[in-house]
Design a protein around this motif. Structure first.
Motif, PDB file in Angstrom:
ATOM      1  N   GLN A   1      22.944  11.813  -9.174  1.00 31.71           N
ATOM      2  CA  GLN A   1      23.810  12.494  -9.991  1.00 31.71           C
ATOM      3  C   GLN A   1      23.828  12.217 -11.473  1.00 31.71           C
ATOM      4  OE1 GLN A   1      27.491  13.775  -8.491  1.00 31.71           O
ATOM      5  NE2 GLN A   1      26.663  14.818  -6.562  1.00 31.71           N
ATOM      6  N   PHE A   2      24.187  10.883 -11.535  1.00 32.97           N
ATOM      7  CA  PHE A   2      24.401  10.345 -12.861  1.00 32.97           C
ATOM      8  C   PHE A   2      23.085  10.317 -13.596  1.00 32.97           C
ATOM      9  CE2 PHE A   2      24.564   6.879 -16.044  1.00 32.97           C
ATOM     10  CZ  PHE A   2      25.937   7.196 -16.395  1.00 32.97           C
ATOM     11  N   LEU A   3      21.903   9.973 -13.016  1.00 32.99           N
ATOM     12  CA  LEU A   3      20.764   9.971 -13.791  1.00 32.99           C
ATOM     13  C   LEU A   3      20.451  11.562 -13.986  1.00 32.99           C
ATOM     14  CD1 LEU A   3      18.634   7.147 -11.899  1.00 32.99           C
ATOM     15  CD2 LEU A   3      20.024   7.089 -14.153  1.00 32.99           C
ATOM     16  N   GLY A   4      20.659  12.256 -13.103  1.00 31.69           N
ATOM     17  CA  GLY A   4      20.437  13.593 -13.392  1.00 31.69           C
ATOM     18  C   GLY A   4      19.102  14.218 -13.017  1.00 31.69           C
ATOM     19  N   GLU A   5      19.037  15.724 -12.932  1.00 25.27           N
ATOM     20  CA  GLU A   5      17.697  16.131 -12.379  1.00 25.27           C
ATOM     21  C   GLU A   5      16.529  15.804 -13.275  1.00 25.27           C
ATOM     22  OE1 GLU A   5      17.651  17.648  -9.569  1.00 25.27           O
ATOM     23  OE2 GLU A   5      19.879  17.852  -9.281  1.00 25.27           O
ATOM     24  N   ASP A   6      16.643  15.684 -14.386  1.00 23.23           N
ATOM     25  CA  ASP A   6      15.465  15.306 -15.527  1.00 23.23           C
ATOM     26  C   ASP A   6      15.396  13.908 -15.646  1.00 23.23           C
ATOM     27  OD1 ASP A   6      17.893  15.021 -16.788  1.00 23.23           O
ATOM     28  OD2 ASP A   6      17.146  16.221 -18.556  1.00 23.23           O
ATOM     29  N   ALA A   7      15.777  13.104 -14.786  1.00 24.30           N
ATOM     30  CA  ALA A   7      15.649  11.404 -14.931  1.00 24.30           C
ATOM     31  C   ALA A   7      14.047  11.114 -15.146  1.00 24.30           C
ATOM     32  CB  ALA A   7      16.042  10.821 -13.634  1.00 24.30           C
ATOM     33  N   ALA A   8      13.307  11.872 -14.320  1.00 24.13           N
ATOM     34  CA  ALA A   8      11.841  11.474 -14.331  1.00 24.13           C
ATOM     35  C   ALA A   8      11.403  11.797 -16.064  1.00 24.13           C
ATOM     36  CB  ALA A   8      10.849  12.495 -13.423  1.00 24.13           C
ATOM     37  N   LEU A   9      11.819  12.897 -16.325  1.00 27.01           N
ATOM     38  CA  LEU A   9      11.573  13.337 -17.733  1.00 27.01           C
ATOM     39  C   LEU A   9      12.181  12.336 -18.683  1.00 27.01           C
ATOM     40  CD1 LEU A   9      12.104  17.067 -18.307  1.00 27.01           C
ATOM     41  CD2 LEU A   9      10.128  15.950 -18.655  1.00 27.01           C
ATOM     42  N   ARG A  10      13.330  11.874 -18.455  1.00 21.90           N
ATOM     43  CA  ARG A  10      13.895  10.797 -19.243  1.00 21.90           C
ATOM     44  C   ARG A  10      13.033   9.652 -19.307  1.00 21.90           C
ATOM     45  NH1 ARG A  10      19.337  11.053 -20.031  1.00 21.90           N
ATOM     46  NH2 ARG A  10      20.504  13.241 -19.551  1.00 21.90           N
ATOM     47  N   GLN A  11      12.584   9.396 -18.101  1.00 23.98           N
ATOM     48  CA  GLN A  11      11.911   7.890 -17.990  1.00 23.98           C
ATOM     49  C   GLN A  11      10.550   8.220 -18.862  1.00 23.98           C
ATOM     50  OE1 GLN A  11      10.364   6.827 -14.246  1.00 23.98           O
ATOM     51  NE2 GLN A  11      10.778   4.648 -14.883  1.00 23.98           N
TER      52      GLN A  11
ATOM     53  N   THR B   1      18.879  -6.534 -19.039  1.00 25.91           N
ATOM     54  CA  THR B   1      19.702  -5.796 -17.945  1.00 25.91           C
ATOM     55  C   THR B   1      20.855  -4.772 -18.748  1.00 25.91           C
ATOM     56  OG1 THR B   1      19.602  -7.592 -16.751  1.00 25.91           O
ATOM     57  CG2 THR B   1      21.108  -5.997 -15.910  1.00 25.91           C
ATOM     58  N   ALA B   2      20.817  -3.516 -18.479  1.00 23.83           N
ATOM     59  CA  ALA B   2      21.567  -2.687 -18.807  1.00 23.83           C
ATOM     60  C   ALA B   2      22.648  -2.582 -17.916  1.00 23.83           C
ATOM     61  CB  ALA B   2      20.720  -1.309 -18.906  1.00 23.83           C
ATOM     62  N   LEU B   3      23.917  -2.659 -18.449  1.00 27.85           N
ATOM     63  CA  LEU B   3      24.979  -2.208 -17.653  1.00 27.85           C
ATOM     64  C   LEU B   3      25.419  -0.910 -17.847  1.00 27.85           C
ATOM     65  CD1 LEU B   3      27.439  -5.503 -17.913  1.00 27.85           C
ATOM     66  CD2 LEU B   3      26.218  -4.571 -15.905  1.00 27.85           C
ATOM     67  N   LEU B   4      25.124   0.066 -17.196  1.00 27.79           N
ATOM     68  CA  LEU B   4      25.272   1.440 -17.233  1.00 27.79           C
ATOM     69  C   LEU B   4      26.364   2.078 -16.444  1.00 27.79           C
ATOM     70  CD1 LEU B   4      23.552   3.978 -18.459  1.00 27.79           C
ATOM     71  CD2 LEU B   4      22.310   4.095 -16.452  1.00 27.79           C
ATOM     72  N   GLY B   5      26.796   3.209 -16.720  1.00 19.96           N
ATOM     73  CA  GLY B   5      27.802   3.814 -16.036  1.00 19.96           C
ATOM     74  C   GLY B   5      28.624   4.923 -16.973  1.00 19.96           C
ATOM     75  N   PRO B   6      29.407   5.636 -16.358  1.00 14.96           N
ATOM     76  CA  PRO B   6      30.434   6.474 -17.169  1.00 14.96           C
ATOM     77  C   PRO B   6      31.481   5.779 -17.679  1.00 14.96           C
ATOM     78  CG  PRO B   6      30.781   6.791 -14.604  1.00 14.96           C
ATOM     79  CD  PRO B   6      29.610   5.765 -14.870  1.00 14.96           C
TER      80      PRO B   6
ATOM     81  N   ASP C   1      24.292   5.456 -22.247  1.00 20.68           N
ATOM     82  CA  ASP C   1      23.437   6.570 -22.511  1.00 20.68           C
ATOM     83  C   ASP C   1      22.031   5.772 -21.605  1.00 20.68           C
ATOM     84  OD1 ASP C   1      21.149   7.446 -23.784  1.00 20.68           O
ATOM     85  OD2 ASP C   1      21.339   6.863 -25.676  1.00 20.68           O
ATOM     86  N   ILE C   2      21.911   6.836 -20.651  1.00 22.75           N
ATOM     87  CA  ILE C   2      20.739   6.985 -19.756  1.00 22.75           C
ATOM     88  C   ILE C   2      19.300   6.544 -20.236  1.00 22.75           C
ATOM     89  CG2 ILE C   2      19.711   8.006 -17.723  1.00 22.75           C
ATOM     90  CD1 ILE C   2      22.299   9.717 -17.630  1.00 22.75           C
ATOM     91  N   ASP C   3      19.279   7.272 -21.326  1.00 22.85           N
ATOM     92  CA  ASP C   3      17.882   7.226 -22.255  1.00 22.85           C
ATOM     93  C   ASP C   3      17.558   5.780 -22.556  1.00 22.85           C
ATOM     94  OD1 ASP C   3      17.105   9.879 -21.726  1.00 22.85           O
ATOM     95  OD2 ASP C   3      18.285  10.519 -23.433  1.00 22.85           O
ATOM     96  N   GLU C   4      18.561   5.368 -23.171  1.00 23.14           N
ATOM     97  CA  GLU C   4      18.704   3.918 -24.052  1.00 23.14           C
ATOM     98  C   GLU C   4      18.244   2.769 -23.002  1.00 23.14           C
ATOM     99  OE1 GLU C   4      20.950   2.648 -27.380  1.00 23.14           O
ATOM    100  OE2 GLU C   4      22.225   1.668 -25.880  1.00 23.14           O
ATOM    101  N   ALA C   5      19.051   3.125 -21.827  1.00 20.65           N
ATOM    102  CA  ALA C   5      18.904   2.253 -20.425  1.00 20.65           C
ATOM    103  C   ALA C   5      17.539   2.153 -20.068  1.00 20.65           C
ATOM    104  CB  ALA C   5      19.889   2.335 -19.368  1.00 20.65           C
ATOM    105  N   LEU C   6      17.335   3.467 -19.737  1.00 22.53           N
ATOM    106  CA  LEU C   6      15.682   3.644 -19.279  1.00 22.53           C
ATOM    107  C   LEU C   6      14.592   3.128 -20.176  1.00 22.53           C
ATOM    108  CD1 LEU C   6      16.059   7.200 -17.566  1.00 22.53           C
ATOM    109  CD2 LEU C   6      15.644   4.990 -16.509  1.00 22.53           C
TER     110      LEU C   6
END
Lengths: 319, 397, 247
Positions: free
Chosen positions: A234-244, A30-35, A195-200
């Motif tokens: 907003q936190f995941l961003g417009e390119d969240a799908a790309l990140r995934q 489980t990733a604890l993600l956040g600013p 780091d969103i990428d790391e979490a995804l």
């Protein structure tokens, strides 16, 4: 495995963490993600009681952690931090052996265990056993850090931005290595990251926190395709799908088909880079090979499935 | 750990200490201060002797005064709990009270005694004074930066007591009064010795350091020598330096006539100058060589001449470390000068040796306490200069 | 000391540092009866009558004072440094650092002399002075060493379930040890010098010929004490360098 019930930490009048309810399933990461400042590190440190909560409970296998001595609790939980924190006066083997020593395990058994673990994290025991931390690169040091956390074979691993201080290349390699380790050991891992990428990429589930409260808890797909609030989107961003896509292998999308005449990519390449190659080559399909042998074809539309899902969800929401 | 994560916690951040977090450990300092004061209240304060050498009687505080001292011992602790803003006042009051009671007790002890009777301070006073000073220090920690000077408010009050003659019964001041102008003269001699030696060694050491810093081998030799000489006992060094001088004067009687001999001011000054040269030389070399090569390179790249690089880049950057060396030299010199009395150079050490020879504690105090205060004062003054210069050249501290 | 980086590199780790033996050897040669007077007589600096007590006796007294004070300093200084560096003792640490700074500033001779009114003449005030003065480098280096321990190593140790005592014994003290030992070395070597001043208080030791020589204007006598105490200081410094690197 671990359950947080109404967990709270307040300093004076301000809450670092507020009424947090979460359940971490056994064998999942489980990733604890956040600013920064959202309370994720505080939450992590309340689990092994490096910070004492001001309210609520932490249950470990149904047992309230307050009933345990903090030291006993911590010896049963692996702990990895961003600054690594190896003991500079001890060599690699002694560092890894710390917790087994604290637990009074027999020296011979520990010695075997240390070699096993160094192998596991990709460091040759013969070469690294006697090195001092100062002789290691950042990536090697954190490999030792992970080995040290796993030394007493704890069922639970807490990781605080474990790869945050590494350079991008070392971080990628270590993330891959850790994903493999986790596939084999199936520990219950809680990893703090911003780091969103790391979490995804690594997480089975993500707990996204904001201002000390839980914003959303779910699988990466849930967060991307079914964001619970504007903050999540907003936190995941417009390119969240790309990140995934960046977290998936190209090989996972490939279908058996005739690859002749198409540009070739390795199956281990991440899907996002594969998309990039399509754009560069002006081709809407790629031949995917694994160990030099073609395994199928990856089409533009294969990658689109997830993007299409987003659109349907969005359409459903607006109508 | 991710400190920013515990937002609003404040407790993790040393830059913004919570008052409540500091108070707990300051309380322990104030508690520590109360212990010697409490013990002091019940120990003898005054040693009364028929003359300055004879054995005497130890006098305790009358019960009322002992109770007062107990109250004063606990007052800073109490103030910190109830009125933290006024802790400095409570602690300062305790310091002043110790001196005030000392004055009263010594004078009342001397009432009806013969002229040569002496009333000295005893263990009770020393312990109480120590405790009160620690309390004042602790109270200073509670004050925010700007108003920290309030923790020193007791200094003018004690000076006032001293100048008003309230302490005139205290044996040390009796000795001081007897010595009077001679004491002032020795103090002046002490300062002159320190000042001359420091001036000479700075004049020699600064150009020498500049010269040595540019030469790899010389710099290495200077630093090696400085480190080796530091291990030598200062008294031994004084002796070693005096040997050649006195050999010279035995060999050439003409030199003796010119004041060069193994005894007196000249050999003391020579020895002291050489002694002080080492820290000045060492820190100068270290400081000049410590100027980052990149900075010098950048200056050269901007078209500065060698001279400009030296004055505009190297000197300002090296100055703080260099000044530290000069300060260390000055503090060392205050100490060495007090031993120089042994070879007839005068200074405050004269009283220490005189006191040691005649077993007169008051004379020892008359030399040792001013020497200690002088060293502390010189250290503080030069530290202040360092900070001021550091600020001027864009560095703090 | 920052200067260390510029001094000539010491010999490799594996080789036994024979140079360490140089100073003790010279000291022993000088202690053979008759050697020093014979060396000094040609300089015509003064009469040297046979020493009573003999020089080796003075040297042993000196060494004994230094060793005893260093032992007491270790027993007091290390716990003190540990005590004031525990969490939430900021103010006590500041107090200790201030006192140590004062100890560094106040002249040695003044400290020794001030102990006389309390303890009388003899070796006792000298011992007290040596302890007070010797505490300075040990406490200040102990505090510096313990404060310099990497916070992340401590956090990791806590996270791994070490108790406070285990953190101190397994992590903090081993990491602070080199700096602490450097402080012990400084303290011991400086105290050889301070102990010479103790002769003025009747402590005996190698300061005795120096003080006597200075007051009798007998430079040869001064030189005997100065050479021997310098050799003793250099010997101890060399021997201790085996255990402790220079600051």
């Amino acid at each position: 495995m671990i359950e947080l019930q109404g967990l709270e930490k307040r300093y004076g009048n301000s809450f670092a963490v507020r009424d947090l309810n979460l359940e971490f399933a056994e064998g999942e990461l489980t990733a604890l993600l956040g600013p920064s400042g959202c309370g994720k590190t505080t939450t992590l440190r309340m689990i092994n009681r490096l910070i004492e909560p001001t309210g609520g409970r932490v249950l470990l296998r149904g047992q309230d952690t307050q009933t345990l001595k903090p030291e006993t609790l911590r010896r049963g939980i692996g702990y990895v931090i961003q600054q690594i924190g190896l003991f500079p006066h001890l060599n690699v083997a002694q560092n890894v052996a710390t917790v087994p020593d604290l637990l009074g395990r027999p020296a011979r058994e520990t010695e075997r265990r240390v070699d096993e673990l160094l192998d596991l994290v990709g460091l040759s025991p013969a070469e690294y056993r006697h090195k001092k931390p100062a002789e290691l690169s950042g990536g090697q040091a954190q490999r030792v850090g992970v080995a040290r956390a796993l030394a007493a074979d704890p069922p639970v691993l807490l990781m605080d931005e474990p790869f945050g201080a590494l350079d991008p290349l070392a971080r990628d390699k270590l993330q891959d290595a850790f994903r493999d380790i986790q596939r084999r050991l199936k520990k219950t891992v809680i990893m703090v990251t911003h780091d969103i990428d790391e979490a995804l990429r690594l997480a089975d589930r993500i707990a996204l926190m904001n201002a000390g409260e839980l914003a959303q808890f779910g699988t990466p797909d849930d967060l991307i395709h079914r964001p619970a609030s504007d903050f999540v989107r907003q936190f995941l961003g417009e390119d969240a799908a790309l990140r995934q896509l960046a977290g998936r292998r190209a090989g996972d999308f490939a279908h058996p088909s005739d690859p002749s005449g198409l540009p070739t990519v390795e199956a281990d390449l991440n899907a996002r880079s594969a998309l990039g190659i399509m754009l560069r080559e002006g081709s809407d399909a790629l031949a995917v090979t694994e160990a030099g042998r073609p395994i199928g074809v990856l089409r533009w539309s294969d990658l689109q499935t997830s993007a299409a899902q987003i659109e349907t969800v969005m359409r459903d929401k607006t109508t | 750990m991710n400190i920013s994560d515990s937002e609003g916690a404040g407790g993790n951040r040393p830059s913004a200490p919570l008052l409540s977090a500091v108070r707990a450990d300051v309380l322990s300092v104030l508690g520590l201060a109360a212990l010697p004061m409490l013990a002091g209240a019940f120990l003898p304060w005054v040693l009364l002797r028929p003359n300055r050498l004879a054995p005497g009687d130890y006098l305790r505080l009358p019960p009322a005064w002992a109770v007062l001292m107990v109250v004063l011992a606990l007052l800073p602790l109490l103030a910190a709990r109830l009125l933290p803003r006024l802790t400095w006042l409570a602690a300062g009051l305790a310091v002043v009270a110790v001196f005030w009671v000392l004055g009263l007790q010594t004078r009342s002890a001397l009432l009806g005694q013969a002229e040569f009777a002496r009333a000295s301070a005893a263990a009770g006073l020393w312990l109480s004074g120590l405790g009160a000073l620690i309390a004042a220090y602790g109270a200073g920690l509670l004050l925010p930066g700007r108003s920290r000077a309030l923790a020193w408010a007791w200094v003018p009050a004690v000076l006032g007591l001293l100048l008003a003659g309230h302490l005139s019964g205290w044996s040390v001041l009796v000795e001081a009064r007897n010595e009077g102008p001679r004491w002032v003269q020795e103090l002046g001699q002490h300062l002159r010795l320190v000042g001359t030696a420091l001036g000479l060694s700075t004049l020699i050491g600064v150009p020498l350091a500049v010269w040595a810093a540019g030469r790899e081998r010389v710099a290495g030799a200077v630093l090696g020598l400085a480190n080796a000489v530091q291990t030598l006992p200062s008294l031994a060094l004084l002796g070693l330096l005096i040997a050649p001088l006195s050999a010279l004067s035995t060999a050439f009687p003409a030199l003796r006539a010119a004041g060069i001999s193994g005894i007196g001011v000249a050999p003391a000054l020579t020895a002291m100058t050489l002694y002080a040269l080492l820290p000045i030389l060492r820190n100068g070399v270290v400081a000049l060589r410590g100027v980052p090569a990149g900075t010098v390179d950048a200056a050269r790249g901007m078209g500065m001449t060698g001279r400009q690089i030296f004055w505009r880049v190297q000197v300002p950057l090296a100055l703080p470390v260099w000044l530290t060396g000069i300060r260390q030299a000055a503090v060392l010199l205050v100490g060495v000068a007090s031993v120089a009395a042994l070879i007839g150079a005068g200074g405050l050490g004269t009283y220490i040796f005189k006191g040691l020879q005649s077993a007169a504690a008051d004379l020892i105090l008359l030399g040792a306490v001013p020497a200690a205060l002088l060293a502390i004062g010189v250290d503080a003054a030069l530290r202040g200069l360092e900070v001021w210069l550091g600020r001027r050249f864009g560095r703090v501290g | 000391m920052t200067a260390g980086s510029l001094t000539v590199a010491r010999s490799g780790r594996q080789r036994w540092p024979w140079g360490v033996l140089l100073w003790p050897l010279l000291l022993l040669i000088c202690l053979i009866p008759g050697v020093l007077p014979r060396l000094l007589t040609p300089l015509h600096l003064g009469e040297l009558t046979p020493f009573d007590p003999p020089l080796w006796r003075l040297t042993l007294t000196h060494l004994g004072l230094v060793a005893l004070s260093t032992g007491i300093v270790l027993a007091l200084g290390v716990p003190l440094a540990v005590a004031v560096t525990r969490p939430k003792r900021e103010a006590l640490r500041q107090l200790a650092e201030t006192l140590v700074g004062l100890g560094q500033t106040v002249p040695t001779f003044a400290i020794l002399a001030l102990a006389v009114p309390a303890l009388g003449f003899g070796w006792q005030p000298t011992l007290l002075g040596l302890i007070v003065y010797g505490l300075v480098p040990v406490v200040s280096n102990g505090i510096a060493g313990l404060m310099a321990v990497d916070a992340s190593a401590l956090d990791a140790a806590r996270g791994m379930g070490m108790t406070g005592r285990q953190r101190l014994v397994r992590v903090e003290l081993p990491l602070a040890l080199p700096v602490l030992l450097a402080g012990v070395r400084t303290s011991t070597v400086y105290n050889v010098g301070t102990a010479t001043v103790g002769a003025a208080l009747g402590a005996g030791g190698l300061g005795e010929p120096i003080i006597n020589g200075l007051s009798q204007q007998n430079t040869a006598l001064v030189l005997v004490g100065a050479v021997l105490s310098a050799l003793l200081a250099l010997s101890l410094d060399a021997v201790l360098s085996l255990f402790a690197p220079r600051e």
